[in-house]
Design a protein around this motif. Structure first.
Motif, PDB file in Angstrom:
ATOM      1  N   PHE A 106       0.737  -1.215  -0.042  1.00 32.93           N
ATOM      2  CA  PHE A 106      -0.074   0.040   0.112  1.00 32.93           C
ATOM      3  C   PHE A 106       1.060   1.270  -0.039  1.00 32.93           C
ATOM      4  CE2 PHE A 106      -2.913  -3.304   1.342  1.00 32.93           C
ATOM      5  CZ  PHE A 106      -3.982  -2.835   0.481  1.00 32.93           C
ATOM      6  N   GLY A 107       2.217   1.095  -0.054  1.00 39.92           N
ATOM      7  CA  GLY A 107       3.014   2.183  -0.392  1.00 39.92           C
ATOM      8  C   GLY A 107       3.018   3.056   0.912  1.00 39.92           C
ATOM      9  N   LEU A 108       3.239   2.577   2.066  1.00 38.78           N
ATOM     10  CA  LEU A 108       3.224   2.993   3.283  1.00 38.78           C
ATOM     11  C   LEU A 108       4.604   2.633   3.840  1.00 38.78           C
ATOM     12  CD1 LEU A 108      -0.201   1.876   4.721  1.00 38.78           C
ATOM     13  CD2 LEU A 108       0.323   4.174   3.940  1.00 38.78           C
ATOM     14  N   GLU A 109       5.486   4.096   4.490  1.00 35.32           N
ATOM     15  CA  GLU A 109       6.420   3.789   5.127  1.00 35.32           C
ATOM     16  C   GLU A 109       6.198   3.227   6.334  1.00 35.32           C
ATOM     17  OE1 GLU A 109       9.508   6.752   5.403  1.00 35.32           O
ATOM     18  OE2 GLU A 109       9.366   7.145   3.230  1.00 35.32           O
ATOM     19  N   ALA A 110       5.582   3.604   7.206  1.00 40.82           N
ATOM     20  CA  ALA A 110       5.171   2.993   8.452  1.00 40.82           C
ATOM     21  C   ALA A 110       3.522   3.088   8.614  1.00 40.82           C
ATOM     22  CB  ALA A 110       5.842   3.764   9.387  1.00 40.82           C
ATOM     23  N   LEU A 111       3.051   2.191   9.763  1.00 43.52           N
ATOM     24  CA  LEU A 111       1.791   2.410   9.944  1.00 43.52           C
ATOM     25  C   LEU A 111       1.176   3.767  10.311  1.00 43.52           C
ATOM     26  CD1 LEU A 111       0.676  -0.834  12.143  1.00 43.52           C
ATOM     27  CD2 LEU A 111       0.233  -0.063   9.661  1.00 43.52           C
ATOM     28  N   ALA A 112       2.295   4.581  10.869  1.00 47.39           N
ATOM     29  CA  ALA A 112       1.770   5.862  11.337  1.00 47.39           C
ATOM     30  C   ALA A 112       1.413   6.819  10.032  1.00 47.39           C
ATOM     31  CB  ALA A 112       3.113   6.430  11.941  1.00 47.39           C
ATOM     32  N   ASP A 113       1.686   6.316   8.933  1.00 49.06           N
ATOM     33  CA  ASP A 113       1.339   7.332   7.519  1.00 49.06           C
ATOM     34  C   ASP A 113      -0.141   6.802   7.261  1.00 49.06           C
ATOM     35  OD1 ASP A 113       3.915   7.864   7.313  1.00 49.06           O
ATOM     36  OD2 ASP A 113       4.440   6.387   5.638  1.00 49.06           O
ATOM     37  N   LEU A 114      -0.671   5.986   8.211  1.00 45.64           N
ATOM     38  CA  LEU A 114      -2.330   5.656   7.702  1.00 45.64           C
ATOM     39  C   LEU A 114      -2.903   7.089   8.306  1.00 45.64           C
ATOM     40  CD1 LEU A 114      -3.157   2.064   8.913  1.00 45.64           C
ATOM     41  CD2 LEU A 114      -3.106   3.011   6.511  1.00 45.64           C
ATOM     42  N   PRO A 115      -3.666   7.721   7.421  1.00 48.18           N
ATOM     43  CA  PRO A 115      -4.148   9.033   7.933  1.00 48.18           C
ATOM     44  C   PRO A 115      -5.157   8.679   9.010  1.00 48.18           C
ATOM     45  CG  PRO A 115      -5.220   8.075   5.828  1.00 48.18           C
ATOM     46  CD  PRO A 115      -4.228   7.436   6.111  1.00 48.18           C
ATOM     47  N   GLY A 116      -5.205   9.988   9.699  1.00 51.68           N
ATOM     48  CA  GLY A 116      -5.694   9.933  11.184  1.00 51.68           C
ATOM     49  C   GLY A 116      -7.347  10.424  10.604  1.00 51.68           C
ATOM     50  N   LEU A 117      -8.052  10.689  11.930  1.00 54.10           N
ATOM     51  CA  LEU A 117      -9.330  11.114  11.540  1.00 54.10           C
ATOM     52  C   LEU A 117      -9.585  12.457  10.923  1.00 54.10           C
ATOM     53  CD1 LEU A 117     -12.332  10.628  12.747  1.00 54.10           C
ATOM     54  CD2 LEU A 117     -11.809  12.053  14.571  1.00 54.10           C
ATOM     55  N   GLU A 118      -8.755  13.332  11.237  1.00 48.81           N
ATOM     56  CA  GLU A 118      -9.079  14.416  10.448  1.00 48.81           C
ATOM     57  C   GLU A 118      -8.511  14.616   8.987  1.00 48.81           C
ATOM     58  OE1 GLU A 118     -10.389  17.315  11.671  1.00 48.81           O
ATOM     59  OE2 GLU A 118     -10.583  16.051  13.417  1.00 48.81           O
ATOM     60  N   ASP A 119      -7.405  13.613   8.775  1.00 52.34           N
ATOM     61  CA  ASP A 119      -7.231  13.357   7.402  1.00 52.34           C
ATOM     62  C   ASP A 119      -8.074  12.859   6.595  1.00 52.34           C
ATOM     63  OD1 ASP A 119      -4.671  14.692   7.837  1.00 52.34           O
ATOM     64  OD2 ASP A 119      -3.494  12.723   8.184  1.00 52.34           O
ATOM     65  N   LEU A 120      -8.864  11.700   7.082  1.00 58.17           N
ATOM     66  CA  LEU A 120      -9.940  11.135   6.586  1.00 58.17           C
ATOM     67  C   LEU A 120     -11.269  12.168   6.294  1.00 58.17           C
ATOM     68  CD1 LEU A 120     -10.056   7.929   8.462  1.00 58.17           C
ATOM     69  CD2 LEU A 120      -9.171   8.204   6.234  1.00 58.17           C
ATOM     70  N   LYS A 121     -11.525  12.948   7.085  1.00 60.06           N
ATOM     71  CA  LYS A 121     -12.540  13.753   7.011  1.00 60.06           C
ATOM     72  C   LYS A 121     -12.058  15.002   5.785  1.00 60.06           C
ATOM     73  CE  LYS A 121     -14.526  14.406  11.529  1.00 60.06           C
ATOM     74  NZ  LYS A 121     -14.661  14.987  12.605  1.00 60.06           N
TER      75      LYS A 121
END
Lengths: 225, 294, 225
Positions: free
Chosen positions: A163-178
């Motif tokens: 999924f092209g993520l460097e780390a799990l922290a790259d998963l977008p958070g709540l605000e990013d999803l919004k």
């Protein structure tokens, strides 16, 4: 001198019989017993001894003489079984259920099956988790130290890679999803997106037993989880 | 059926070709002089009477000629072509005497052999353009030898160890299994969307349904009847409602219900309704008892 | 010491590749070409050399590695034929016409139908060629570049395999027939005595159209042939 000639003759005979056993087994569609081979040989030949000798001769070769019950057959050496397989790759999209489960494992890991189901609001079939394990994106991390000791699932490095993520922290958070319009603004204020964790086992996790995997789908766990 | 062209082929070849053929045939005869032609099986075939009865058993005139040649029991290259031609012609004659139908190709061959015979018996003159009898004979010999050779070759081929009879392949071949491996497809956007939509779906949300005042048809009818009373004048529906309905939100439902009820009252003959243009004001009045306006 | 280790390594590799060639050929009932075996081997392996070595290894055994045209297969030893002999499984033995046609095609290939008919002195029914094509021993090679473009016929590797021939040169009596000038399809024999040839298309042949087979029996060809 007579003895020497006898020996040579015996060797010739032996070799001849070995050749026959070899050819008969090779040409046969079914494994053959010593008794079935005997009629092809000299009356005084000993099929069992010949078979044993032939088996030794073929040990370590690409083809082995193997015993199947009371019968014998040539078979491709087990370590060369890859020869008998051909892989065909076919692209297959992940089902919606699998994708949803994967996303929950990604965000909520370490997550047990019961926790996944709680977020999804529907039960998760064993097949779905199997497929995710097959993709290589999900792994069993350990077991939760709670009654029933349910297995905890997490993502793998192959998941990050795919999924092209460097780390799990790259998963977008709540605000990013919004912000990306993936979550509507009208969400209860209490709602949170967890911070996923794929580090070593947590305090409430314990390692899997080496021979564990099969246990996780036991009905007990389902009930307890 | 045999094609004429084929049998007459030797006769239509150029002279040089024929000379070369004859030479090669002669050369060959030197080669294989030790090679005795197998004799024909005795018995049935030794008897000429049986021979013609079995005409159908021959695969054409060349086959028959070869059989006759074999009955001479000499080397094919030493065979007397003249004698062979005579045997063939005699044989065909016998068959025809017995009024047995002879296929055209046998007759074509017979004609050619007659020609061959004449060339063999008449001495060659120097200025003759026609092929010599020896050449024609050599051509025929060559063809017979070649057919004989191919027959032998077929036999020798069949005598070879054959697969499935003498020599065997692996009796239990191990098939190649095709393992299908899925290349799973999923992208990050799909993953995030799947997550977000689930969270949204299962998020505990406070939900308060909006309560709307809705005029039932029953209510609307009662109110309409009250409002209109006994007025015989045309009055716009809006005016009636304006008097009665307060909020703008209520006005929509009131209008809809009242209008529906008015239609019902019209149907029952209690009310007249009139609208002069599309979306124009709806005028109502109590229907005159005498049934005047409508 | 390094050299010694290299040697050992090379030997190991060789042995491993030999085992693989052995297994691949054993697994298949049909002959395989070096190119078909190569994908299973190390990239730097030399299939031809391996095949030759394996053939030596199996020489004199009950099962031999034999060459069939460009392909290789394990077959029971010919000299054991009298022990292994089975009644022919062929439901229908070939007719004399078919056998004769087969040998003419084998010894005279590439041969057109007209050439076959000239040798036999009779016309060859479509059925005869069909039966031969059905056995898998005869194939259409191409078309002769002459008026009417008649189809040329030749034998297949299955033909070689069935009759235990390594190559067409092994056809019984070929040398004698060649010496006797009996391999020329047409009269008169030219300056050179042709040899049967099952290689790629010759100069006077052209490839078949992909949808060709049906055409060959057209009356035009028969007339021109």
């Amino acid at each position: 001198m007579t003895r020497a000639r006898d020996d040579t003759e015996r060797d010739d005979n032996l070799e001849r019989n070995l050749r026959i056993v070899e050819a008969v087994l090779f040409a046969s569609a079914e494994p053959l017993s010593a008794a079935e081979i005997a009629p092809y040989l000299d009356p005084q030949a000993q099929p069992d001894a010949l078979l044993a000798q032939l088996q030794r001769r073929y040990a370590g070769r690409g083809v082995n003489l193997v015993r199947r019950g009371s019968r014998w057959a040539f078979r491709t050496a087990e370590d060369l079984s890859f020869i008998l397989k051909r892989e065909s790759l076919e692209a297959r999209p992940l089902s919606r259920a699998a994708l949803e489960t994967l996303s929950i494992i990604a965000y909520h890991q370490p997550a047990t099956r019961a926790e996944i189901e709680e977020v999804r609001g529907v039960s998760t079939g064993k097949g779905t988790l199997d497929i995710l394990m097959e993709t290589g994106w999900v792994r069993m991390r350990g077991r939760r130290r709670t009654p029933g000791r349910p297995v905890t699932y997490g993502t793998t490095e192959a998941f990050l890679d795919h999924f092209g993520l460097e780390a799990l922290a790259d998963l977008p958070g709540l605000e990013d999803l919004k912000g990306a319009g993936l979550l509507s603004a009208r969400l209860p204020p209490g709602m949170q997106v967890p911070l996923p964790f794929d580090g070593p086992l947590r305090e409430d996790e314990e390692p899997l037993d080496p021979d564990d995997p099969g246990l996780e789908e036991s009905p007990e766990e389902d009930r307890n989880a | 059926m045999l094609r004429d062209q084929q049998l007459s082929a030797p006769a239509t070849q150029s002279l040089t070709d024929r000379v070369r053929a004859a030479n090669v045939a002669r050369m060959n005869s030197a080669h294989s002089s030790n090679d005795r032609i197998d004799t024909a099986p005795d018995g049935a075939l030794a008897n000429a009477d049986v021979l013609y009865v079995e005409l159908g058993a021959y695969e054409g005139p060349l086959d028959l000629l070869l059989e006759l040649a074999r009955r001479q029991k000499v080397d094919m290259s030493r065979i007397s072509v003249l004698a062979l031609a005579e045997q063939y012609l005699g044989f065909i004659d016998t068959v025809r005497d017995k009024r047995i139908e002879v296929a055209a190709d046998y007759l074509v061959m017979a004609a050619w052999l007659v020609y061959l015979k004449s060339r063999l018996m008449v001495p060659q003159t120097t200025n003759d353009d026609e092929p010599s009898g020896e050449m024609l004979a050599a051509v025929l010999q060559f063809r017979l030898k070649r057919l004989e050779a191919m027959r032998k070759a077929a036999t020798r081929l069949l005598d070879r160890p054959q697969r499935g009879r003498d020599v065997f392949a692996r009796g239990a071949p191990e098939p190649i299994a095709i393992v299908r491996r899925a290349l799973w497809e999923a992208d990050l956007f799909g993953l995030l969307k799947a997550y977000a939509s689930q969270r949204e779906r299962t998020a505990p949300a406070d939900y308060q349904p909006i309560h709307r005042t809705v005029w039932s048809l029953q209510e609307a009818r009662a109110i309409l009847q009250t409002l209109i009373g006994d007025t015989a004048e045309w009055v716009p529906l809006e005016v009636y409602l304006g008097r009665h309905v307060g909020s703008a939100a209520e006005r929509v439902t009131a209008l809809a219900s009242t209008f529906a009820s008015s239609l019902e009252l019209v149907r029952q003959g209690q009310l007249d309704v009139q609208q002069s243009l599309p979306f124009g004001p709806l005028l109502l009045r109590r229907k005159a008892r005498d049934g005047g306006a409508s």
